[in-house]
Each structure stands twice: as structure tokens, then as C-alpha cells.
Design an enzyme around this catalytic site. Structure first.
Site, PDB file in Angstrom:
ATOM      1  N   HIS A 277      60.076 -34.059 -19.559  1.00 19.28           N
ATOM      2  CA  HIS A 277      60.639 -33.726 -20.869  1.00 19.28           C
ATOM      3  C   HIS A 277      59.642 -32.951 -21.732  1.00 19.28           C
ATOM      4  O   HIS A 277      59.996 -32.487 -22.818  1.00 19.28           O
ATOM      5  CB  HIS A 277      61.122 -34.993 -21.594  1.00 19.28           C
ATOM      6  CG  HIS A 277      60.036 -35.876 -22.113  1.00 19.28           C
ATOM      7  ND1 HIS A 277      59.633 -37.027 -21.464  1.00 19.28           N
ATOM      8  CD2 HIS A 277      59.267 -35.796 -23.227  1.00 19.28           C
ATOM      9  CE1 HIS A 277      58.670 -37.611 -22.165  1.00 19.28           C
ATOM     10  NE2 HIS A 277      58.428 -36.880 -23.234  1.00 19.28           N
TER      11      HIS A 277
ATOM     12  N   ASP B 225      61.568 -38.261 -14.648  1.00 21.28           N
ATOM     13  CA  ASP B 225      60.857 -37.606 -15.754  1.00 21.28           C
ATOM     14  C   ASP B 225      59.400 -37.366 -15.352  1.00 21.28           C
ATOM     15  O   ASP B 225      58.477 -38.023 -15.845  1.00 21.28           O
ATOM     16  CB  ASP B 225      60.954 -38.491 -16.999  1.00 21.28           C
ATOM     17  CG  ASP B 225      60.462 -37.793 -18.252  1.00 21.28           C
ATOM     18  OD1 ASP B 225      60.250 -36.567 -18.209  1.00 21.28           O
ATOM     19  OD2 ASP B 225      60.294 -38.485 -19.280  1.00 21.28           O
TER      20      ASP B 225
ATOM     21  N   SER C 272      53.685 -38.402 -25.423  1.00 22.44           N
ATOM     22  CA  SER C 272      54.206 -38.958 -24.183  1.00 22.44           C
ATOM     23  C   SER C 272      53.787 -38.035 -23.045  1.00 22.44           C
ATOM     24  O   SER C 272      53.379 -36.901 -23.256  1.00 22.44           O
ATOM     25  CB  SER C 272      55.726 -39.102 -24.255  1.00 22.44           C
ATOM     26  OG  SER C 272      56.329 -37.893 -24.632  1.00 22.44           O
TER      27      SER C 272
END
Length: 221
Positions: free
Chosen positions: A66, A104, A186
Site C-alpha cells: 500500500h 500487502d 507503515s
């Protein structure tokens, strides 16, 4: 951006096999985690965003899918300063889904780094037991948050949680999670005894625990 077959991603990860936004983290000494990288992203819509990531070789960074964008640059530690490099290629997992956050995981190819490499071990376990204390590193390695591995039922309220692809992380006794969704740093590693077991993926928008980490093990075998 390039989508490669799963087996090719696995081979890239295996080269080093031997070897959310961080919230309430503890600041660390500069360059105490030299494998950590800071990603500067120009999104497909032209916005500026940031993520974390970590070096697994002298030309590859592992991060979350992402964190992809129209253009990426990576800041890596070099002696007592930082070196900013443009990403040559974004290798996104071919089955990554933005809507479900499954798979992810992404590799970033950099210009070859001639200086010595310091990276965490990439020999993740099939499954690691709940209750174990690990660490989440973010903000380019400037913050570290201690996290507890939770049992699966603690994350079953996440619609697309998968025990095979995810690790449920954090301590419900804390008011705030180690990371929040979807902005910030992240993409950083979950480290257990120096071994990279996962990649920070997502959590609640209000930063309440627990949070979700992409399990690395399925992608390196």
C-alpha cells in the site's frame, strides 16, 4: 511498476534468507537501526505520503504494497547521515488487494549500495506463539515500539484477517496501538529476536489496538 509472479518475489526474498504510523514509540539513537529506510511517496493522485521499509540486500527494500506510488524515493543510512535514492522499480505482489489489504507486500529495487549492509535476518517462523514480545520499528528507524503478539480471535473482527497471511499485534491494555491505518510509517518490520517476521500493514483509524502485520513467512518459501 511491475507485477512479478509469486515465485520470482520469493527468489528475491530468499537472497537474504541466511543472513501504519508509529504511535507511542520510543525514540532511538540516530542510525541505531541502519537497515531501516524512510520512503517518500508521490501518490497516483499527486499527493505526498510517507512509509517505512527495511533493507534486505544492497539493492532491495522490503515494505508494504500500500506504500506504492507514482514515484518513490528512499532515504537510507550512510555512515552518520542519510542518502536519498530514487526507486528504480516497484515490485508489487501480483495478488495485492487495496480493498482487502491481502498480500500487502512489495519490493523496491534501488541503485546498488556499495557500503556495508546491516539488515535483519529473514528466516521467519511458520507460526510464532501469541504472548511473545517483539518490536515494531518505524519513522526510518527513529522510533521503536514494543508489541505483543495476540491470538487470532483478537483480530477476527477485521473482515479480511487471515491467520495464514497476517499476525495480530499489540497489547489491549494499551490505549493506543503501535500503528494506525493508513498513513505514516507503515511498511516497517516486526522484529522478534532480530528476525523480521512481518511488515506493518494496517489497524483501526482511531489507533486503538490491535493492529495487523503482514506475515513474511508465506512469501519466502
Amino acid at each position: 511498476k511491475t507485477n512479478l509472479p509469486l515465485e520470482k518475489i520469493s527468489l528475491l526474498l530468499l537472497r537474504r534468507r541466511t543472513g501504519g504510523k508509529i504511535i507511542s514509540g520510543i525514540k532511538t539513537k540516530p542510525h541505531s537501526h541502519p537497515y531501516m529506510t524512510h520512503l517518500e511517496i508521490i501518490t497516483d493522485k499527486g499527493y505526498v505520503a510517507n512509509c517505512g521499509g527495511f533493507l534486505i540486500s544492497q539493492e532491495f527494500v522490503l515494505t508494504a504494497a500500500h506504500c506504492k506510488g507514482r514515484a518513490l524515493s528512499v532515504c537510507v543510512a550512510k555512515e552518520s547521515t542519510w542518502q536519498k535514492l530514487d526507486v528504480k522499480e516497484q515490485i508489487i505482489h501480483p495478488e495485492y488487494s487495496f480493498s482487502t489489504s491481502l498480500n500487502d507486500i512489495m519490493l523496491l529495487k534501488l541503485p546498488y549500495l556499495p557500503h556495508p549492509l546491516h539488515s535483519p535476518c529473514l528466516r521467519p517462523s511458520t507460526f510464532i506463539l501469541p504472548g511473545r514480545m517483539c518490536r515494531v520499528a518505524g519513522c526510518g528507524g527513529t522510533t521503536v515500539t514494543e508489541s505483543v503478539l495476540m491470538d487470532d480471535k483478537s483480530c477476527n473482527h477485521f473482515l479480511f484477517y487471515s491467520r495464514n497471511l497476517h499476525i495480530c499485534v499489540d497489547n489491549p491494555r494499551k490505549r493506543r496501538s503501535a500503528f494506525s491505518n493508513p498513513q505514516g510509517n507503515s511498511g516497517g518490520p516486526l522484529l522478534c529476536a532480530g528476525v523480521a517476521q512481518g511488515i506493518v500493514s494496517y489497524g483501526h483509524t482511531d489507533a486503538k489496538p490491535p493492529g495487523i502485520v503482514t506475515r513474511i513467512f508465506p512469501y519466502v518459501l
